[in-house]
Design a protein around this motif. Structure first.
Motif, PDB file in Angstrom:
ATOM      1  N   HIS A 252    -115.210  -9.371   0.971  1.00 26.76           N
ATOM      2  CA  HIS A 252    -115.151  -8.745  -0.491  1.00 26.76           C
ATOM      3  C   HIS A 252    -113.708  -7.974  -0.338  1.00 26.76           C
ATOM      4  CE1 HIS A 252    -116.385  -5.807  -3.465  1.00 26.76           C
ATOM      5  NE2 HIS A 252    -115.620  -5.181  -2.871  1.00 26.76           N
ATOM      6  N   GLU A 253    -113.621  -7.193   0.606  1.00 26.34           N
ATOM      7  CA  GLU A 253    -112.213  -6.608   0.773  1.00 26.34           C
ATOM      8  C   GLU A 253    -110.860  -7.485   0.636  1.00 26.34           C
ATOM      9  OE1 GLU A 253    -112.606  -3.683   0.218  1.00 26.34           O
ATOM     10  OE2 GLU A 253    -114.529  -3.261   0.747  1.00 26.34           O
ATOM     11  N   HIS A 256    -110.201  -8.452  -2.985  1.00 23.90           N
ATOM     12  CA  HIS A 256    -109.208  -7.411  -3.433  1.00 23.90           C
ATOM     13  C   HIS A 256    -108.011  -7.692  -3.307  1.00 23.90           C
ATOM     14  CE1 HIS A 256    -112.319  -4.859  -5.203  1.00 23.90           C
ATOM     15  NE2 HIS A 256    -112.679  -4.474  -3.952  1.00 23.90           N
ATOM     16  N   GLU A 329    -114.369  -5.227  -8.950  1.00 19.02           N
ATOM     17  CA  GLU A 329    -115.472  -5.101  -8.024  1.00 19.02           C
ATOM     18  C   GLU A 329    -116.446  -6.545  -8.015  1.00 19.02           C
ATOM     19  OE1 GLU A 329    -115.384  -3.673  -5.397  1.00 19.02           O
ATOM     20  OE2 GLU A 329    -114.054  -1.987  -5.961  1.00 19.02           O
ATOM     21  N   HIS A 374    -118.557   0.918  -9.430  1.00 13.69           N
ATOM     22  CA  HIS A 374    -119.125  -0.416  -8.837  1.00 13.69           C
ATOM     23  C   HIS A 374    -120.087  -0.741  -9.584  1.00 13.69           C
ATOM     24  CE1 HIS A 374    -116.426   0.719  -5.531  1.00 13.69           C
ATOM     25  NE2 HIS A 374    -116.827  -0.451  -4.800  1.00 13.69           N
TER      26      HIS A 374
HETATM   27 ZN   LIG Z   1    -114.706  -3.518  -3.642  1.00 18.63          ZN
END
Ligand SMILES: [Zn+2]
Length: 391
Positions: A252-253, A256, A329, A374
């Motif tokens: 997930h990071e 980004h 997100e 989020h």
């Molecule tokens: Zn995030």
């Protein structure tokens, strides 16, 4: 440090804890009320300053501080006015902050002592004042020197400033609150390296930080820009999540990073800020040139007006900012699901986080629209289910 650590729950036992959900709803509601009270106090304070002549009275008291390096710019008056307003606000709202601290301890979220809480409070306040004074002096210098285009210059300088701060924050600001350590080489770093290779990108560093000294909650983030870019992972996650679950969180990071989200957020914020500055410009010219309420645009007595406009504008665009953040997100979640294909570990990580962090998985749509940066965890779980059905 001596700490009690729960063993990792076996994967098949990870479910949303309904009792914790009840607690989460109350906890979030009380915390929201505390922030409404602080906002209300701020609004009353600004109204007192604007409509009772108090701002003018304070301005007169500061008249002796007449140092004027640029015609019409009185940096000492600006600084003292701001310090007085901010310190009074901090003192009046201090009991609310303290109540919030005791609340988070009662709910088992904060593990800080009063001493360490106070230390963080003062470090944070000092930072806020230094940054606030810097920005305010810039604004009042430009109000004096460039009365028609000041808002444009301020917007550009703030954009430049946010880029610098995003770059420096992981090495300059965050270490004031947490200690970061490179994650030891092992299964997790290998998994992340493999993910990054598949995405044709490089990860400059993965760090863990001592979140457990302050809270029982878990978190991970992408931070920094350019040479300071890194993924950070709270030690509160390292202890309790399986390696597969942490891999999806890292994915997930990484999402980004692949989507350039830090740049997207800096640019969208800067555009919104520029719009706000332009509106402030209109109001400033109207109050000074049409209403003759102040001696000039750069009069220190206009500070409460600027603070009022900033707060009001911030409140109005909050849903917009949060909406942009929720969208970004959602995309990062999608990236995590797509790049790993690990739907079940994703759902388990989300479920653990809801239980651990006391987050309401299904807030009312209005609360989500206003305050959630989020997507609520209920929606993130549904997203994963939907992803599974489509593939
Ligand atoms: Zn995030």
């Amino acid at each position: 440090m001596d700490m009690e650590i729960d063993a990792v729950q076996p994967a098949q036992q990870v479910e949303i804890d309904q009792e914790r959900q009840g607690k989460a709803k109350t906890y979030e509601r009380v915390r929201r009320r505390l922030s409404y009270i602080s906002m209300g106090i701020g609004a009353i304070g600004v109204c007192l300053l604007l409509f009772t002549g108090l701002a003018g009275w304070i301005g007169d008291r500061l008249h002796a501080l007449g140092w004027q390096p640029v015609h019409g710019w009185f940096p000492l008056q600006v600084m003292c006015f701001f310090l007085i307003v901010m310190l009074v606000y901090e003192i009046v709202t201090a009991p609310i902050g303290y109540y919030g601290f005791t609340l988070s301890r009662r709910y088992g979220m904060s593990v800080m002592t009063l001493k360490s809480w106070l230390r963080d409070l003062f470090v944070g306040l000092a930072l806020e004042l230094v940054l606030g004074i810097t920005v305010l002096e810039l604004i009042y210098w430009l109000l004096a020197a460039q009365p028609d285009t000041w808002w444009l210059w301020v917007g550009l300088v703030l954009l430049f400033f946010s880029v610098i701060m995003a770059n420096l924050a992981p090495v300059l600001l965050f270490p004031l609150f947490y200690k970061f350590r490179p994650m030891p080489e092992g299964d997790l770093t290998r998994r992340l390296l493999a993910l990054a290779n598949r995405a044709n990108t490089r990860v400059r560093g993965v760090y863990t930080f001592d979140m457990s000294r302050k809270t029982t909650a878990a978190n991970a983030a992408l931070m920094g820009l350019g040479n300071t870019r890194r993924i950070v992972l709270g030690d509160t996650m390292l202890d309790r999540y399986t390696n597969e679950e942490i891999e999806v969180v890292l994915a997930h990071e990484l999402g980004h990073h692949v989507h350039h989200d830090i740049w997207k957020l800096i640019l969208s914020q800067s555009l919104i800020t520029l719009g706000g500055l332009y509106l402030a410009n209109l109001v400033f010219h109207w109050t000074v040139e049409t209403q003759h309420l102040y001696a000039g645009l750069a009069d220190a007595a206009t500070i409460p007006l600027l603070l009022a406009l900033t707060a009001l504008f911030g409140f109005i665009v909050m849903p917009l900012n949060n909406g942009i953040s929720r969208y970004v997100e959602y995309q990062a979640d999608h990236y995590a699901l797509q790049s790993t294909g690990m739907v079940e570990p994703f759902k388990r990580a989300m479920t653990r986080m809801a239980n651990q962090n006391l987050s309401d998985i299904q807030p009312s749509p209005l609360i989500e629209f206003l305050f959630y940066d989020h997507p609520p965890i209920g929606k993130r779980l549904k997203h994963a289910d939907g992803y599974m059905e489509r593939t």
